[in-house]
Design an enzyme around this catalytic site. Structure first.
Site, PDB file in Angstrom:
ATOM      1  CG  ASP A  75      -0.061   1.543  10.539  1.00 18.03           C
ATOM      2  OD1 ASP A  75       0.672   2.051  11.406  1.00 18.03           O
ATOM      3  OD2 ASP A  75      -0.892   0.655  10.793  1.00 18.03           O
ATOM      4  CD1 TRP A 100      -0.542   0.476   2.188  1.00 17.48           C
ATOM      5  CD2 TRP A 100       1.358  -0.455   2.865  1.00 17.48           C
ATOM      6  NE1 TRP A 100      -0.024   1.265   3.187  1.00 17.48           N
ATOM      7  CE2 TRP A 100       1.141   0.722   3.620  1.00 17.48           C
ATOM      8  CE3 TRP A 100       2.511  -1.207   3.117  1.00 17.48           C
ATOM      9  CZ2 TRP A 100       2.016   1.157   4.602  1.00 17.48           C
ATOM     10  CZ3 TRP A 100       3.395  -0.770   4.105  1.00 17.48           C
ATOM     11  CH2 TRP A 100       3.133   0.400   4.821  1.00 17.48           C
ATOM     12  CG  ASP A 119       6.603  -2.378   5.935  1.00 17.09           C
ATOM     13  OD1 ASP A 119       6.291  -1.174   5.926  1.00 17.09           O
ATOM     14  OD2 ASP A 119       5.838  -3.284   6.311  1.00 17.09           O
ATOM     15  CG  ASN A 147      -2.258   1.212   6.713  1.00 13.82           C
ATOM     16  OD1 ASN A 147      -2.840   0.533   7.558  1.00 13.82           O
ATOM     17  ND2 ASN A 147      -2.430   2.521   6.619  1.00 13.82           N
ATOM     18  CG  ASP A 148      -2.623  -2.569  11.393  1.00 17.42           C
ATOM     19  OD1 ASP A 148      -1.434  -2.424  11.739  1.00 17.42           O
ATOM     20  OD2 ASP A 148      -3.559  -2.715  12.195  1.00 17.42           O
ATOM     21  CD1 TRP A 151       2.835  -3.901   4.205  1.00 17.66           C
ATOM     22  CD2 TRP A 151       2.616  -5.589   2.767  1.00 17.66           C
ATOM     23  NE1 TRP A 151       1.522  -3.943   3.792  1.00 17.66           N
ATOM     24  CE2 TRP A 151       1.358  -4.963   2.908  1.00 17.66           C
ATOM     25  CE3 TRP A 151       2.726  -6.684   1.919  1.00 17.66           C
ATOM     26  CZ2 TRP A 151       0.227  -5.410   2.229  1.00 17.66           C
ATOM     27  CZ3 TRP A 151       1.590  -7.120   1.236  1.00 17.66           C
ATOM     28  CH2 TRP A 151       0.363  -6.484   1.397  1.00 17.66           C
ATOM     29  CE1 TYR A 160       7.879  -1.177   8.905  1.00 22.58           C
ATOM     30  CE2 TYR A 160       7.642  -0.810  11.259  1.00 22.58           C
ATOM     31  CZ  TYR A 160       7.573  -0.339   9.960  1.00 22.58           C
ATOM     32  OH  TYR A 160       7.212   0.959   9.715  1.00 22.58           O
ATOM     33  CB  THR A 163       7.017   2.504   6.169  1.00 25.12           C
ATOM     34  OG1 THR A 163       6.685   1.442   7.060  1.00 25.12           O
ATOM     35  CG2 THR A 163       6.203   2.346   4.892  1.00 25.12           C
TER      36      THR A 163
HETATM   37  N1  ABN Z   1       3.526  -1.991   7.360  1.00 20.50           N
HETATM   38  C1  ABN Z   1       3.942  -1.440   8.571  1.00 20.50           C
HETATM   39  C2  ABN Z   1       3.650  -2.340   9.730  1.00 20.50           C
HETATM   40  C3  ABN Z   1       4.641  -3.189  10.158  1.00 20.50           C
HETATM   41  C4  ABN Z   1       4.387  -4.024  11.235  1.00 20.50           C
HETATM   42  C5  ABN Z   1       3.146  -4.021  11.826  1.00 20.50           C
HETATM   43  C6  ABN Z   1       2.149  -3.144  11.361  1.00 20.50           C
HETATM   44  C7  ABN Z   1       2.423  -2.293  10.301  1.00 20.50           C
END
Ligand code: ABN
Length: 175
Positions: A75, A100, A119, A147-148, A151, A160, A163
């Site tokens: 994700d 993850w 990430d 995954n949401d 990281w 972020y 990924t």
């Molecule tokens: N792990 C990816 C992610 C980053 C920020 C918000 C949601 C998902």
């Protein structure tokens, strides 16, 4: 309100006199016959047998496509579209200290692989090749397979960017 009743009575009688049951049947018949002639010439997808061939090719070969097999529980934005590779972060970003994992089947060899989704952190969101697949992904209380979450939380900068999906193990068939 008698005038209203009279008005509608007159209208109803006039319709009943001019439209017989037979003419209604003729109209329905025409509709059926017309449909039988028109439906076969309407356009439809004649590519069905090969429609999924391209998708499968992407799943095996194209790591900039969300369909690529390693992304089965990813994700985020694909680093392969953001200046990085499938397992290394783009220049100027650093890999997340926590991650993850997912288990994805490679259709090329039929084996299951353990994938670490890290990430890449320190720069604002890449915004290209958004991907959201959740095979065997679990809610937040199973943190390592969720995954949401951003990281980048344990890094110096929490920003972020994208990924990556690195292979960290391969499943062996028991038997
Ligand atoms: N792990 C990816 C992610 C980053 C920020 C918000 C949601 C998902």
């Amino acid at each position: 309100m008698k005038w209203l009743d009279d008005f509608f009575e007159r209208k109803t009688r006039r319709v009943a006199q001019s439209a017989s049951r037979r003419s209604a049947l003729v109209k329905v018949g025409k509709l059926f016959v017309g449909t039988a002639f028109i439906l076969p010439v309407l356009p439809f997808d004649r590519m069905m047998p090969t429609a999924h061939a391209g998708e499968n090719k992407k799943a095996v070969e194209d790591d900039t496509s969300c369909d690529y097999w390693r992304y089965c529980a990813l994700d985020g934005f694909l680093c392969t579209c953001c200046g990085g590779t499938i397992s290394s972060c783009p220049p100027g970003t650093e890999i997340s200290k926590v991650t993850w994992v997912g288990t994805c089947r490679n259709p090329g060899d039929g084996k299951d692989y353990l994938i670490s989704y890290n990430d890449c952190c320190g720069v604002t969101m890449c915004g290209r090749c958004a991907c959201n697949r959740n095979e065997r992904e679990r809610p937040g209380y199973r943190l390592g397979v969720h995954n949401d979450i951003n990281w980048c939380m344990a890094n110096g900068s929490n920003a972020y960017h994208c990924t990556v999906a690195a292979i960290v193990g391969v499943g062996e068939k028991r038997g």
